[in-house]
Design a protein around this motif. Sequence first.
Motif, PDB file in Angstrom:
ATOM      1  N   ILE A  94       0.910  28.910  36.235  1.00  0.00           N
ATOM      2  CA  ILE A  94       1.146  27.413  36.695  1.00  0.00           C
ATOM      3  C   ILE A  94       2.406  27.482  37.444  1.00  0.00           C
ATOM      4  CG2 ILE A  94       1.815  25.331  35.706  1.00  0.00           C
ATOM      5  CD1 ILE A  94       0.364  25.449  33.329  1.00  0.00           C
ATOM      6  N   ASN A  95       1.932  27.001  38.767  1.00  0.00           N
ATOM      7  CA  ASN A  95       2.961  26.805  39.836  1.00  0.00           C
ATOM      8  C   ASN A  95       3.465  28.126  40.227  1.00  0.00           C
ATOM      9  OD1 ASN A  95       2.995  24.058  39.851  1.00  0.00           O
ATOM     10  ND2 ASN A  95       4.843  23.803  38.691  1.00  0.00           N
ATOM     11  N   GLY A  96       2.317  29.293  40.066  1.00  0.00           N
ATOM     12  CA  GLY A  96       2.789  30.713  40.526  1.00  0.00           C
ATOM     13  C   GLY A  96       3.360  31.370  39.694  1.00  0.00           C
ATOM     14  N   ARG A  97       3.908  30.894  38.345  1.00  0.00           N
ATOM     15  CA  ARG A  97       4.857  31.443  37.629  1.00  0.00           C
ATOM     16  C   ARG A  97       4.112  31.569  36.242  1.00  0.00           C
ATOM     17  NH1 ARG A  97      10.552  30.903  36.522  1.00  0.00           N
ATOM     18  NH2 ARG A  97      10.528  29.424  38.103  1.00  0.00           N
ATOM     19  N   THR A  98       3.726  33.121  35.627  1.00  0.00           N
ATOM     20  CA  THR A  98       3.314  32.963  34.329  1.00  0.00           C
ATOM     21  C   THR A  98       4.427  32.508  33.430  1.00  0.00           C
ATOM     22  OG1 THR A  98       4.085  35.357  34.412  1.00  0.00           O
ATOM     23  CG2 THR A  98       2.186  35.100  35.039  1.00  0.00           C
ATOM     24  N   TYR A  99       3.601  32.265  32.019  1.00  0.00           N
ATOM     25  CA  TYR A  99       4.530  31.492  31.120  1.00  0.00           C
ATOM     26  C   TYR A  99       5.727  32.203  30.823  1.00  0.00           C
ATOM     27  CZ  TYR A  99       5.584  29.639  26.299  1.00  0.00           C
ATOM     28  OH  TYR A  99       6.242  29.251  25.465  1.00  0.00           O
ATOM     29  N   ASP A 100       6.764  31.546  30.878  1.00  0.00           N
ATOM     30  CA  ASP A 100       8.288  31.612  30.313  1.00  0.00           C
ATOM     31  C   ASP A 100       8.906  30.555  29.374  1.00  0.00           C
ATOM     32  OD1 ASP A 100      10.671  32.339  30.246  1.00  0.00           O
ATOM     33  OD2 ASP A 100      11.206  32.663  32.186  1.00  0.00           O
ATOM     34  N   PRO A 101       9.145  30.753  28.358  1.00  0.00           N
ATOM     35  CA  PRO A 101       9.546  29.719  27.250  1.00  0.00           C
ATOM     36  C   PRO A 101      10.921  29.232  27.515  1.00  0.00           C
ATOM     37  CG  PRO A 101       9.402  31.983  26.393  1.00  0.00           C
ATOM     38  CD  PRO A 101       8.637  32.211  27.325  1.00  0.00           C
ATOM     39  N   LYS A 102      11.549  30.002  28.525  1.00  0.00           N
ATOM     40  CA  LYS A 102      12.742  29.585  28.906  1.00  0.00           C
ATOM     41  C   LYS A 102      12.670  28.627  30.057  1.00  0.00           C
ATOM     42  CE  LYS A 102      14.297  33.507  30.338  1.00  0.00           C
ATOM     43  NZ  LYS A 102      12.895  34.333  30.195  1.00  0.00           N
ATOM     44  N   VAL A 103      11.546  28.155  30.608  1.00  0.00           N
ATOM     45  CA  VAL A 103      11.260  27.219  31.660  1.00  0.00           C
ATOM     46  C   VAL A 103      10.664  25.788  31.155  1.00  0.00           C
ATOM     47  CG1 VAL A 103      10.413  27.039  33.866  1.00  0.00           C
ATOM     48  CG2 VAL A 103      11.102  29.179  33.319  1.00  0.00           C
ATOM     49  N   ILE A 104      11.583  24.927  31.359  1.00  0.00           N
ATOM     50  CA  ILE A 104      11.020  23.573  30.716  1.00  0.00           C
ATOM     51  C   ILE A 104      10.980  22.530  32.039  1.00  0.00           C
ATOM     52  CG2 ILE A 104      11.156  22.012  28.861  1.00  0.00           C
ATOM     53  CD1 ILE A 104      12.754  24.305  27.379  1.00  0.00           C
ATOM     54  N   GLU A 105       9.949  21.701  31.760  1.00  0.00           N
ATOM     55  CA  GLU A 105      10.176  20.659  32.651  1.00  0.00           C
ATOM     56  C   GLU A 105      10.592  19.403  31.869  1.00  0.00           C
ATOM     57  OE1 GLU A 105       9.135  19.907  35.844  1.00  0.00           O
ATOM     58  OE2 GLU A 105       7.611  21.552  36.384  1.00  0.00           O
ATOM     59  N   GLU A 150      -3.301  33.402  27.696  1.00  0.00           N
ATOM     60  CA  GLU A 150      -2.704  34.728  27.361  1.00  0.00           C
ATOM     61  C   GLU A 150      -2.281  35.365  28.479  1.00  0.00           C
ATOM     62  OE1 GLU A 150      -1.512  35.902  24.417  1.00  0.00           O
ATOM     63  OE2 GLU A 150      -1.823  33.925  24.261  1.00  0.00           O
ATOM     64  N   ALA A 151      -2.945  35.136  29.813  1.00  0.00           N
ATOM     65  CA  ALA A 151      -2.489  35.962  30.996  1.00  0.00           C
ATOM     66  C   ALA A 151      -1.480  35.188  31.344  1.00  0.00           C
ATOM     67  CB  ALA A 151      -3.642  35.806  32.032  1.00  0.00           C
ATOM     68  N   GLY A 152      -1.147  33.824  31.301  1.00  0.00           N
ATOM     69  CA  GLY A 152      -0.082  33.382  31.616  1.00  0.00           C
ATOM     70  C   GLY A 152      -0.127  31.855  32.341  1.00  0.00           C
ATOM     71  N   MET A 153      -1.251  31.222  31.977  1.00  0.00           N
ATOM     72  CA  MET A 153      -1.477  29.866  32.441  1.00  0.00           C
ATOM     73  C   MET A 153      -1.027  28.841  31.160  1.00  0.00           C
ATOM     74  SD  MET A 153      -4.737  27.733  34.240  1.00  0.00           S
ATOM     75  CE  MET A 153      -4.571  28.823  35.843  1.00  0.00           C
ATOM     76  N   MET A 154       0.502  28.699  31.072  1.00  0.00           N
ATOM     77  CA  MET A 154       0.854  27.878  29.979  1.00  0.00           C
ATOM     78  C   MET A 154       2.424  27.522  30.690  1.00  0.00           C
ATOM     79  SD  MET A 154       0.190  29.781  26.328  1.00  0.00           S
ATOM     80  CE  MET A 154       1.119  31.317  26.607  1.00  0.00           C
ATOM     81  N   SER A 155       2.797  26.366  30.177  1.00  0.00           N
ATOM     82  CA  SER A 155       4.210  26.019  30.593  1.00  0.00           C
ATOM     83  C   SER A 155       4.756  24.878  29.316  1.00  0.00           C
ATOM     84  CB  SER A 155       3.853  25.201  31.985  1.00  0.00           C
ATOM     85  OG  SER A 155       5.354  24.920  32.319  1.00  0.00           O
ATOM     86  N   LEU A 156       5.693  24.556  29.532  1.00  0.00           N
ATOM     87  CA  LEU A 156       6.444  23.680  28.611  1.00  0.00           C
ATOM     88  C   LEU A 156       7.035  22.214  29.209  1.00  0.00           C
ATOM     89  CD1 LEU A 156       8.349  26.074  26.443  1.00  0.00           C
ATOM     90  CD2 LEU A 156       6.250  24.883  25.896  1.00  0.00           C
ATOM     91  N   LEU A 157       6.923  21.011  28.277  1.00  0.00           N
ATOM     92  CA  LEU A 157       7.466  20.128  28.691  1.00  0.00           C
ATOM     93  C   LEU A 157       8.675  19.744  27.557  1.00  0.00           C
ATOM     94  CD1 LEU A 157       4.675  17.410  29.353  1.00  0.00           C
ATOM     95  CD2 LEU A 157       6.065  18.340  30.967  1.00  0.00           C
ATOM     96  N   GLY A 158       9.838  19.226  27.980  1.00  0.00           N
ATOM     97  CA  GLY A 158      10.815  18.918  26.968  1.00  0.00           C
ATOM     98  C   GLY A 158      11.361  17.567  27.203  1.00  0.00           C
ATOM     99  N   TYR A 159      11.724  16.952  26.103  1.00  0.00           N
ATOM    100  CA  TYR A 159      12.197  15.610  26.085  1.00  0.00           C
ATOM    101  C   TYR A 159      13.902  15.913  26.231  1.00  0.00           C
ATOM    102  CZ  TYR A 159       8.206  12.863  24.768  1.00  0.00           C
ATOM    103  OH  TYR A 159       6.920  12.153  24.942  1.00  0.00           O
ATOM    104  N   GLU A 160      14.569  15.116  27.151  1.00  0.00           N
ATOM    105  CA  GLU A 160      16.060  15.376  27.221  1.00  0.00           C
ATOM    106  C   GLU A 160      16.545  14.448  25.870  1.00  0.00           C
ATOM    107  OE1 GLU A 160      17.465  13.999  30.954  1.00  0.00           O
ATOM    108  OE2 GLU A 160      16.008  15.071  32.055  1.00  0.00           O
ATOM    109  N   ALA A 161      17.585  15.259  25.323  1.00  0.00           N
ATOM    110  CA  ALA A 161      18.165  14.519  24.166  1.00  0.00           C
ATOM    111  C   ALA A 161      19.085  13.255  24.404  1.00  0.00           C
ATOM    112  CB  ALA A 161      19.050  15.502  23.448  1.00  0.00           C
TER     113      ALA A 161
END
Length: 509
Positions: free
Chosen positions: A415-426, A498-509
């Motif tokens: 997603i957006n040329g970046r494979t899944y990285d749990p440290k990266v959150i929208e 599993e190859a990397g097409m995953m990403s995360l959304l996060g609610y700001e506290a």
Amino acid sequence: MTSIDRRFFLRAGLTAAGGALLSACSTSESTTFVQPGGAQVRATETARRPGRAREFRLLAREGQADLGGPTVNTWLYGERLPGRPIRVQAGEVVRARLVNRLPQETTVHWHGLALRNDADGVPGVTQPTIPAGGEHLYEFTAPHPGTYWFHPHHGTQLDRGLHAPLIVEDPDEPLAYDHEWVVVLDDWMDGVTGTPDEVLTELTAMAGMMGEGGHEGHGAMPMPTPTPSASAKWPHMMMNAESDLLGGDAGDVYYPHFLVNGRVADAPETFTAKPGARLRIRLINAGGDTAFRVALGGHRLTVTHADGFPVEPVETDALLLGMGERYDVLVTLKDGAFPLVALAEGKRGMARAVIRTTRSARAPRADVRPAELDGRLAGYDQLQPAQAVRLAARTPDRTITLKLTGTMAKYDWAINGRTYDPKVIEAIRSGERVRLSFVNQSLMWHPMHLHGHTFALAGSGLRKDTAIVLPGKTLHVDFDADNPGLWMIHCHNVYHAEAGMMSLLGYEA
């Protein structure tokens, strides 16, 4: 995008007992996200006014499954394939204890439910993995009636036998019908041609041999010769799966069997009723890499729900289900025996079951292809949400563009040329109307799934949690940010994810 900083990893850590880290807090840009078990998540759960708790026990285990002739060694929930359905009423609490007797760690994801974040089952994000020999209690309110399902969210485990329906009944059910039938569609290779882990290894190994340059990055080494099935050299790859409905390439993986409720086409499950009975069919695509085109011979189907949420009733001959999608339909049964056929779209195979209303009627042939498969197909454009579930008109407060990138040759799905990285959150904020713009820059279709929310397709307003994005196309979907936590977005092709097409959304506290 923002990144969880080093302080978080030091605080959360990786423990031998936990097996995963819990995502939660600070980022290098000083953004703080709502924690999966934090106060905002607990307050949102309380606002759902949880009803009585229903107790369930899930045993994840190795075992044998009879597919109706072929018997395979696989992984199961309990003794059945698919697993025994969980049924609750809307507003009740699911209290499900997962007992892990698998040879590796696992989790359970409750697909499609707007549930509390710490029950979502994403390892390293909402919970640690459940180690082999361990147990974990999932407890959450099921807020909305509908057809849902559950499966692991760890590695390629979904493409074994670890899945089961979750039916949330409406205590004020508006539909009138005599019978209900839950139909789980699946593609199957586990214990026959190999394992899902071996499939992923082959796909990524082939990509590593292709090199750079050439069409789709094929490089100096040519792609395997297109065949309608696997080859001796590449036993898990399907190189000739083509579908106009899916925009070209229909899938990556060769499956020797396609199943309805765990049965091959030669030994179908039979549903019996009387002529004239009104039947509700809940269709679930639990496949790993296959879309199914579904029709009932001699009948038209009335679509009533998409991904659990009601639609304005529409008659159709057939439906297309990507992986993770669900549809509910009503049908008035005629006199005789009729094939329910799920065509493996673009893959030259099919799953089937039989509906029988007359004992003496001749059973349909195993290879019968109902004319309805080529009739009217109700796609997203033909479906409108019921007024009660239509999102109020509102301009999005935030638009997040998610470019779907990668190629079959390199197997670099991202997603957006970046494979899944749990440290990266929208980052998003509670109360916002959020627009997700899925921009498919690849040559393959992707069924994109958002956890913890049901979005509305821009234009029609159709409510879904999983939607097909065709190659070269853009799909805009909107949702209201009303379920705080950290939530995953991913392709529901298990190998693409599993190859990397995953990403995360996060609610700001």
